[in-house]
Design a protein around this motif. Structure first.
Motif, PDB file in Angstrom:
ATOM      1  N   ASP A  39       0.813  -1.203   0.000  1.00 49.59           N
ATOM      2  CA  ASP A  39       0.000   0.000   0.000  1.00 49.59           C
ATOM      3  C   ASP A  39       0.853   1.262   0.000  1.00 49.59           C
ATOM      4  O   ASP A  39       0.389   2.325  -0.374  1.00 49.59           O
ATOM      5  CB  ASP A  39      -0.995   0.004   1.158  1.00 49.59           C
ATOM      6  CG  ASP A  39      -0.323  -0.280   2.452  1.00 49.59           C
ATOM      7  OD1 ASP A  39      -0.978  -0.718   3.367  1.00 49.59           O
ATOM      8  OD2 ASP A  39       0.887  -0.045   2.537  1.00 49.59           O
TER       9      ASP A  39
ATOM     10  N   VAL B 151      -3.256   3.993   6.941  1.00 50.42           N
ATOM     11  CA  VAL B 151      -4.173   5.007   6.434  1.00 50.42           C
ATOM     12  C   VAL B 151      -4.969   5.586   7.599  1.00 50.42           C
ATOM     13  O   VAL B 151      -5.197   6.777   7.706  1.00 50.42           O
ATOM     14  CB  VAL B 151      -5.148   4.386   5.421  1.00 50.42           C
ATOM     15  CG1 VAL B 151      -6.099   5.440   4.901  1.00 50.42           C
ATOM     16  CG2 VAL B 151      -4.369   3.763   4.279  1.00 50.42           C
TER      17      VAL B 151
ATOM     18  N   LEU C   1      -8.181  10.134  -0.274  1.00 52.61           N
ATOM     19  CA  LEU C   1      -7.526   8.841  -0.390  1.00 52.61           C
ATOM     20  C   LEU C   1      -7.677   8.334  -1.797  1.00 52.61           C
ATOM     21  O   LEU C   1      -8.645   7.676  -2.149  1.00 52.61           O
ATOM     22  CB  LEU C   1      -8.130   7.869   0.607  1.00 52.61           C
ATOM     23  CG  LEU C   1      -7.665   8.107   2.015  1.00 52.61           C
ATOM     24  CD1 LEU C   1      -8.449   7.250   2.958  1.00 52.61           C
ATOM     25  CD2 LEU C   1      -6.195   7.834   2.129  1.00 52.61           C
TER      26      LEU C   1
ATOM     27  N   MET D 276      -7.557   4.369  -2.591  1.00 52.34           N
ATOM     28  CA  MET D 276      -8.563   3.488  -1.987  1.00 52.34           C
ATOM     29  C   MET D 276      -9.840   3.519  -2.805  1.00 52.34           C
ATOM     30  O   MET D 276     -10.365   4.592  -3.112  1.00 52.34           O
ATOM     31  CB  MET D 276      -8.821   3.952  -0.557  1.00 52.34           C
ATOM     32  CG  MET D 276      -9.309   2.875   0.373  1.00 52.34           C
ATOM     33  SD  MET D 276      -8.235   1.454   0.406  1.00 52.34           S
ATOM     34  CE  MET D 276      -6.746   2.186   1.072  1.00 52.34           C
ATOM     35  N   HIS D 277     -10.306   2.377  -3.099  1.00 54.55           N
ATOM     36  CA  HIS D 277     -11.564   2.311  -3.847  1.00 54.55           C
ATOM     37  C   HIS D 277     -12.714   2.680  -2.911  1.00 54.55           C
ATOM     38  O   HIS D 277     -12.740   2.256  -1.766  1.00 54.55           O
ATOM     39  CB  HIS D 277     -11.761   0.897  -4.386  1.00 54.55           C
ATOM     40  CG  HIS D 277     -12.883   0.802  -5.359  1.00 54.55           C
ATOM     41  ND1 HIS D 277     -14.178   0.662  -4.958  1.00 54.55           N
ATOM     42  CD2 HIS D 277     -12.894   0.835  -6.714  1.00 54.55           C
ATOM     43  CE1 HIS D 277     -14.956   0.602  -6.030  1.00 54.55           C
ATOM     44  NE2 HIS D 277     -14.197   0.703  -7.110  1.00 54.55           N
TER      45      HIS D 277
ATOM     46  N   VAL E 137     -14.446  -0.174  -1.021  1.00 53.68           N
ATOM     47  CA  VAL E 137     -13.650  -0.717   0.078  1.00 53.68           C
ATOM     48  C   VAL E 137     -13.657   0.261   1.237  1.00 53.68           C
ATOM     49  O   VAL E 137     -13.769  -0.108   2.416  1.00 53.68           O
ATOM     50  CB  VAL E 137     -12.202  -0.969  -0.400  1.00 53.68           C
ATOM     51  CG1 VAL E 137     -11.338  -1.432   0.750  1.00 53.68           C
ATOM     52  CG2 VAL E 137     -12.197  -1.972  -1.510  1.00 53.68           C
ATOM     53  N   TYR E 138     -13.546   1.520   0.872  1.00 58.52           N
ATOM     54  CA  TYR E 138     -13.508   2.552   1.890  1.00 58.52           C
ATOM     55  C   TYR E 138     -14.784   2.525   2.722  1.00 58.52           C
ATOM     56  O   TYR E 138     -14.762   2.606   3.945  1.00 58.52           O
ATOM     57  CB  TYR E 138     -13.355   3.904   1.201  1.00 58.52           C
ATOM     58  CG  TYR E 138     -12.822   4.962   2.112  1.00 58.52           C
ATOM     59  CD1 TYR E 138     -11.467   4.992   2.423  1.00 58.52           C
ATOM     60  CD2 TYR E 138     -13.657   5.917   2.663  1.00 58.52           C
ATOM     61  CE1 TYR E 138     -10.969   5.955   3.259  1.00 58.52           C
ATOM     62  CE2 TYR E 138     -13.165   6.883   3.495  1.00 58.52           C
ATOM     63  CZ  TYR E 138     -11.826   6.905   3.791  1.00 58.52           C
ATOM     64  OH  TYR E 138     -11.341   7.845   4.628  1.00 58.52           O
TER      65      TYR E 138
ATOM     66  N   LYS F 237      -3.144  -4.762  -5.302  1.00 55.95           N
ATOM     67  CA  LYS F 237      -4.214  -3.844  -4.923  1.00 55.95           C
ATOM     68  C   LYS F 237      -5.084  -4.445  -3.831  1.00 55.95           C
ATOM     69  O   LYS F 237      -5.372  -3.811  -2.812  1.00 55.95           O
ATOM     70  CB  LYS F 237      -5.080  -3.555  -6.157  1.00 55.95           C
ATOM     71  CG  LYS F 237      -4.769  -2.237  -6.810  1.00 55.95           C
ATOM     72  CD  LYS F 237      -6.002  -1.709  -7.511  1.00 55.95           C
ATOM     73  CE  LYS F 237      -6.087  -0.211  -7.412  1.00 55.95           C
ATOM     74  NZ  LYS F 237      -5.261   0.491  -8.383  1.00 55.95           N
TER      75      LYS F 237
ATOM     76  N   SER G  62      -3.428  -4.305  -0.626  1.00 59.69           N
ATOM     77  CA  SER G  62      -3.440  -3.006   0.055  1.00 59.69           C
ATOM     78  C   SER G  62      -4.820  -2.725   0.642  1.00 59.69           C
ATOM     79  O   SER G  62      -4.941  -2.161   1.735  1.00 59.69           O
ATOM     80  CB  SER G  62      -3.037  -1.901  -0.909  1.00 59.69           C
ATOM     81  OG  SER G  62      -4.101  -1.641  -1.795  1.00 59.69           O
ATOM     82  N   TYR G  63      -5.853  -3.145  -0.066  1.00 62.25           N
ATOM     83  CA  TYR G  63      -7.199  -2.948   0.484  1.00 62.25           C
ATOM     84  C   TYR G  63      -7.377  -3.755   1.754  1.00 62.25           C
ATOM     85  O   TYR G  63      -7.962  -3.277   2.736  1.00 62.25           O
ATOM     86  CB  TYR G  63      -8.263  -3.366  -0.534  1.00 62.25           C
ATOM     87  CG  TYR G  63      -8.310  -2.476  -1.750  1.00 62.25           C
ATOM     88  CD1 TYR G  63      -7.903  -1.144  -1.663  1.00 62.25           C
ATOM     89  CD2 TYR G  63      -8.740  -2.956  -2.975  1.00 62.25           C
ATOM     90  CE1 TYR G  63      -7.929  -0.337  -2.780  1.00 62.25           C
ATOM     91  CE2 TYR G  63      -8.776  -2.148  -4.086  1.00 62.25           C
ATOM     92  CZ  TYR G  63      -8.364  -0.837  -3.991  1.00 62.25           C
ATOM     93  OH  TYR G  63      -8.394  -0.035  -5.075  1.00 62.25           O
TER      94      TYR G  63
ATOM     95  N   PHE H 286      -5.873  -2.139   4.574  1.00 61.39           N
ATOM     96  CA  PHE H 286      -6.713  -1.037   5.047  1.00 61.39           C
ATOM     97  C   PHE H 286      -7.849  -1.565   5.918  1.00 61.39           C
ATOM     98  O   PHE H 286      -8.132  -1.027   6.994  1.00 61.39           O
ATOM     99  CB  PHE H 286      -7.288  -0.277   3.848  1.00 61.39           C
ATOM    100  CG  PHE H 286      -8.397   0.670   4.197  1.00 61.39           C
ATOM    101  CD1 PHE H 286      -8.116   1.870   4.839  1.00 61.39           C
ATOM    102  CD2 PHE H 286      -9.720   0.368   3.916  1.00 61.39           C
ATOM    103  CE1 PHE H 286      -9.137   2.743   5.172  1.00 61.39           C
ATOM    104  CE2 PHE H 286     -10.736   1.226   4.248  1.00 61.39           C
ATOM    105  CZ  PHE H 286     -10.445   2.421   4.880  1.00 61.39           C
TER     106      PHE H 286
END
Lengths: 657, 411
Positions: free
Chosen positions: A245, A294, A329, A332-333, A336-337, A384, A387-388, A391
């Protein structure tokens, strides 16, 4: 010759026939892969797939191989002899470094040595050669009885891999096969034709799988191989996901590559064993993690001494902070957020709900995903997702079921046939996710409900603790069936999830009794069955569940009331846990201080800052095996001692999806 | 007498309305009330002990009926009756010793043997009966109503040494009442200081760096822990909050105020935490004759968890909590269900709780018991409980079993 003994030890004759020697390998396996697309898939193996490198033969193979078995049984001991002819067939002595492998193979004549490697090469022709080769060498390693021998062989094969992979992968990252790559791939593709080794390899693989399954029980028991494997696999698993990430994708991939390369190939196998979790009493690691994070977490002031290894954060500050960062951000999708925020706020709770929410968010991610130039879909998407996931972990530690789902997804991504176009790949991933949700959660629940409802008789008094969605479905289903029973809902602070369940059940007209956990031994006299949900079932039979479950199960056990745990098989996990302290999750300590709906209980409110008062809000506990009569899962009703079987079988089946 | 009656009624009301919290307060107030009953009671010339006993019994029965679950009331009534009998016995023997010049002996049995040549057998038996001390099962069966036997005693005693005895009696009656009140005062003293007496032993049982778990709140436990803290022991305490009353919060607050390292946990986390605990120390509501303990709700669970992890389970109880009754189905019969409002908001579920619903029984029941019964099997395996308790009893007034036996026979 030791090696040969190893071969002979291979027990599974029946699976030898998996590979028909005369089948045209590449198209069959990869569905559509043209032969020149072979080399790229190498990249999949190191970082992305955490799952065992077991092959996925399409169904056709099965029948194929059955037929084959009928015609040409391959007795295992013969394999080495069987192999001999092959060398004649292959002509390539590729790299000097390969020689160690053949020493490992034990068939000493130099001619034979290529064969093993050839095998690798040949597999690399197929869609996912990287992991295949891995598995191969790993298999060798574990199939050898002598530990020392093993190690050296592993080392050698590993160096071998380093050499092979580096050149292959680096260019591959750029999406174009470079010239040297070409040559490499050629060299590796030539041996292709030596098909006979396949059978052996298959046998080896099977034996290895068996060995691994056996070894899993002992976990760290084996000093030489498995412990080493575990030890090195731990940084591997965590670092990639953490790094990704922060660092640019390319470097992270490279890094993970390196990681993947320098571990013994057998690690691949061991990768399935979950990595040890982040220990929060390790200052350095925590600092590092913080830099990457994050979510701004401030550490709780009054941390409970016993739980320093778990994250203990101040609550309440992150949510507004994150909300404000919503548009900042970039990476970040939003889906997901959103899920992350929901986790953080506690809007989504319950293993299944969290898992489904996460998978659906990932589905969104995949739909919106487009491969950046100069990158491959598999690697970039894996990074990716990683990284999600990290998060989401920052928002709330993952449950084991979610870990399993993520493993599944990553595995699917890693195994995407390279021949697929981006849209096709996305399509297939989305449908995979859908299938996972449907089969592993929705359908599984239905099956569990059927099973469990058969255990409800007229006049029963069923006790449940907290709020488990499966148990709720069971109760409602049994009610729909017209069974006459009473429900006792035991609840506990601070979440008081039972009240919500009570509300729903009462609305449906079920006869309910509500009480708190302290009164469980009062109410247990009249109870005839206890139904409990679980967050995870561990392979030593321990049930990891909402805190208090162990108390209820214990009291039920003391009163000789059968305890039924209802849990989907995707929540089973091969980890072993002995108590509730080593790994757990800490909830908001302030929830302890205030009793909801009880204004008169505010004794400790103003004391929250006193340093000798600590508030501990444990989220889970571990119920020991002996309190559990039965586990109801989508594979049927099993005793808790049979959990490892399900774990093993499930993983196998899991891969075949 | 009327003022006593008013006091009694007042106390009865308090008991019925459950206004008095805690066994210690209840037992102290009971003892004080009985003291005033005794002091107000007019004693007849003959058989003062019998009159006192009748008066105490009458009041005691009302008190016990007012709150049958509060076993401390019954315990104190029995204790007071026991005191009266003891005092009467000692007075009688003293009187007899005075009459009988031949022997002066402390021991009752010796004395009776000594009496034999002088007094007729009937007189001795009557005297023994008049002490109201049941020496054997036979005498108990022989004449159950004490009051019936007593006139006979005095009359039979009258023909031989009537004169001197009656002269003696006026002083004796005053003396008896005085002695009884003195003894009751001692009892009250005992009850009020029981915490300190128990707490004195804290250092013997808590070592450095001990981890202790407790549930809910008990004054005895608080004093016990604080006593150890004062003796410079440093240890940590896990306090389970003890839903639905959350007395644990109160205890945690007190402990924190006194500088103890305290961690407050939910009740559900008891099983998770107990593997890291060295000792469980809890208070009790009553200790039954079979060794079982009536304790605040939730303790059975804790005891089971402690047994599972082989953690010593220590119950601290003052002597007023020792009950001579054997529990039968104590979870139900010696329990009390509190208001559901402690668990659920009435607003939300009140329609479900309604008994007038269609089926005639409500859809929703809420169970909120006050006490838990911890069977002796759970305590025996953590033998420190009994041990500590017994030892404490030794310090205060002799053997627990003997006392229990006396209680049982005297009621």
């Amino acid at each position: 010759m030791e090696a040969r003994r190893g071969w002979r030890a291979v027990p599974k004759v029946r699976q030898v026939g998996f590979f028909t020697p005369n089948e045209p390998p590449p198209p069959a396996r990869t569905q559509s892969g043209p032969p020149d697309s072979n080399s790229p898939p190498l990249s999949n193996s190191p970082a992305g797939n955490s799952l065992s490198p077991v092959m996925i033969p399409p169904p056709r193979h099965l029948s194929d191989n059955l037929a084959h078995r009928a015609t040409s049984p391959l007795p295992v001991p013969e394999t080495s002899a069987f192999r001999r002819p092959i060398p004649g067939g292959d002509r390539v002595a590729v790299v000097g470094s390969y020689n160690p492998t053949d020493s490992m193979l034990g068939a000493s004549p130099p001619l034979t040595s290529p064969s093993s490697r050839i095998g690798d090469g040949e597999f690399s022709e197929e869609s996912s050669p990287g992991w295949f080769r891995r598995s191969n060498s790993a298999k060798f390693a574990s199939s050898f009885p002598g530990g020392g021998f093993d190690l050296t062989s592993i080392k050698s094969s590993e160096t071998l891999e380093v050499e092979v992979k580096k050149p292959v992968e680096v260019p591959e990252k750029s999406g174009v096969a470079g010239a040297e790559l070409q040559t490499e791939s050629q060299s590796s593709s030539k041996p292709l034709k030596a098909k006979t080794t396949k059978a052996e390899r298959r046998a080896l693989q099977e034996s290895q799988r068996a060995a691994k399954a056996a070894a899993k029980g002992e976990a760290t028991g084996k000093p030489a191989i498995s412990s080493e494997g575990a030890a090195t696999s731990k940084p591997v698993k965590q670092q990639p996901s953490r790094k990704k990430d922060a660092l640019p994708a390319a470097t992270s991939v490279a890094a993970s590559d390196r990681k993947g390369v320098d571990r013994p190939p057998e690690k691949e196998r061991k990768k399935e064993v979950p990595p040890p979790r982040m220990q929060f009493d390790d200052k350095n690691r925590v600092e590092k993690a913080k830099k990457r994070a994050v979510v701004n977490q401030t550490e709780a002031r009054n941390r409970v001494e016993l739980f320093r290894h778990l994250p203990q954060y101040e609550r309440g500050s992150q949510l507004p902070d994150l909300e404000s960062k919503f548009f900042l951000l970039d990476p970040m999708h939003p889906a997901v957020y959103k899920v992350g925020l929901q986790y953080l706020a506690g809007d989504i709770s319950g293993g299944n709900a969290r898992c489904i929410a996460m998978l659906q968010a990932f589905q969104e991610v995949i739909k919106d995903y487009s491969t950046p130039p100069e990158k491959s879909l598999t690697r970039d998407l894996t990074a990716k997702v990683g990284s999600y996931v990290s998060f989401l972990i920052e928002c709330r530690p993952l449950s084991m079921s979610m870990g399993n789902a993520i493993r599944f997804l990553k595995n699917r991504i890693a195994k995407l046939p390279l021949s697929l176009s981006e849209s096709e790949a996305k399509e297939s991933l989305c449908s995979d996710i859908n299938r996972f949700i449907n089969e592993k959660i929705v359908l599984a629940d239905k099956v569990i409900v059927r099973h469990a409802a058969s255990k409800v008789r007229d006049g029963d008094v069923l006790l449940t603790y907290g709020s488990s969605c499966v148990v709720e479905m069971i109760l409602l289903y049994a009610h729909e069936l017209g069974k006459q029973f009473r429900v006792v809902i035991v609840d506990s602070r601070p979440k008081l999830e039972g009240q919500a369940l009570l509300r729903r059940l009462v609305a449906k007209g079920l006869n309910c009794t509500y009480t708190h956990i302290n009164a469980v031994s009062y109410i247990m006299h009249e109870v005839t069955r206890v139904f409990l949900g679980a967050s995870s079932v561990l392979s030593n039979g321990t049930v990891y569940s909402r805190v208090g479950t162990a108390c209820v199960a214990m009291v039920a056990h003391a009163f000789r009331v059968p305890v039924l745990i209802c849990c989907e098989a995707y929540k089973f996990h091969e980890r072993v846990q002995l108590d509730s302290i080593c790994s757990n999750e800490l909830g908001d300590p302030d929830a302890i201080a205030k009793a909801s709906g009880r204004m008169d209980v505010n004794y400790v409110d103003n004391l929250a800052n006193k340093e000798n008062l600590q508030l501990l809000n444990l989220m889970y506990d571990a119920t020991p095996l002996e309190y559990i009569s039965m586990i109801v899962t989508d594979y049927g009703m099993i005793p808790p001692t049979s959990v490892p079987v399900i774990v093993r079988e499930y993983r196998r089946e899991h891969l075949w999806i | 007498m009327p003022d006593v009656q008013a006091l009694v009624n007042d106390f009865l009301n308090k008991l019925k309305k459950r206004k008095i919290e805690g066994s210690q307060a209840t037992s102290r107030q009971t003892a004080e009330l009985l003291r005033s009953v005794i002091s107000q009671q007019r004693v007849p010339y003959n058989n003062q002990a019998g009159a006192l006993i009748d008066a105490v019994k009458a009041v005691g029965e009302q008190l016990i009926a007012a709150n049958p679950v509060e076993l401390a009331v019954g315990n104190i009534v029995r204790r007071v009756l026991h005191i009266i009998r003891e005092e009467d016995l000692s007075l009688t023997t003293a009187a007899m010793a005075g009459l009988n010049l031949s022997a002066v002996s402390d021991d009752e049995d010796d004395e009776e043997r000594d009496d034999l040549p002088v007094l007729s057998a009937a007189v001795v038996a009557a005297a023994a009966r008049s002490t109201l001390r049941p020496p054997s099962l036979q005498t108990l069966l022989e004449d159950m109503p004490d009051s019936a036997a007593i006139p006979h005693t005095s009359s039979s005693g009258g023909d031989s040494e009537g004169k001197s005895k009656s002269a003696d009696k006026s002083s004796r009656s005053r003396k008896l009442k005085h002695d009884v009140i003195e003894a009751v005062n001692e009892l009250i003293q005992d009850i009020t200081t029981c915490h300190e007496q128990i707490a004195e032993q804290a250092v013997e049982h808590i070592h450095q760096n001990e981890v202790i778990l407790t549930l809910g709140s008990s004054r005895t436990v608080l004093e016990f822990l604080c006593a150890a803290k004062e003796k410079k022991r440093s240890f940590r305490v896990f306090v389970a909050e003890g839903a639905p009353r959350y007395q644990g919060h109160l205890l945690a607050k007190e402990l924190v105020a006194r500088g103890l390292q305290t961690t407050l946990i939910t009740d559900s986390a008891v099983f998770a935490m107990i593997s890291r605990v060295n000792m469980v120390i809890v208070g009790a509501h009553a200790v039954m004759a079979n060794g079982g303990v009536i304790a605040p709700v939730g303790l059975n669970m804790v005891a089971l968890a402690a047994q599972k992890h082989a953690v010593p389970f220590v119950v601290l109880a003052g002597s007023h909590k020792l009950c001579p009754l054997y529990p039968h189905n104590p979870e139900v019969l010696l329990n009390e269900l509190r208001s559901p409002s402690e668990l659920l908001d009435f607003g939300e579920f009140s329609d479900c709780l309604d008994f007038r619903s269609v089926t005639g029984s409500p859809l929703l029941h809420v169970v909120n018991p006050t006490f838990d019964y911890v069977p002796p099997s759970l305590l025996v395996c953590s033998s420190l409980t009994r041990c500590l308790e017994l030892r404490w009893k030794e310090n205060v007034d002799g053997e627990i079993l003997e006392i229990l036996a006396q209680f049982i026979t005297s009621c």
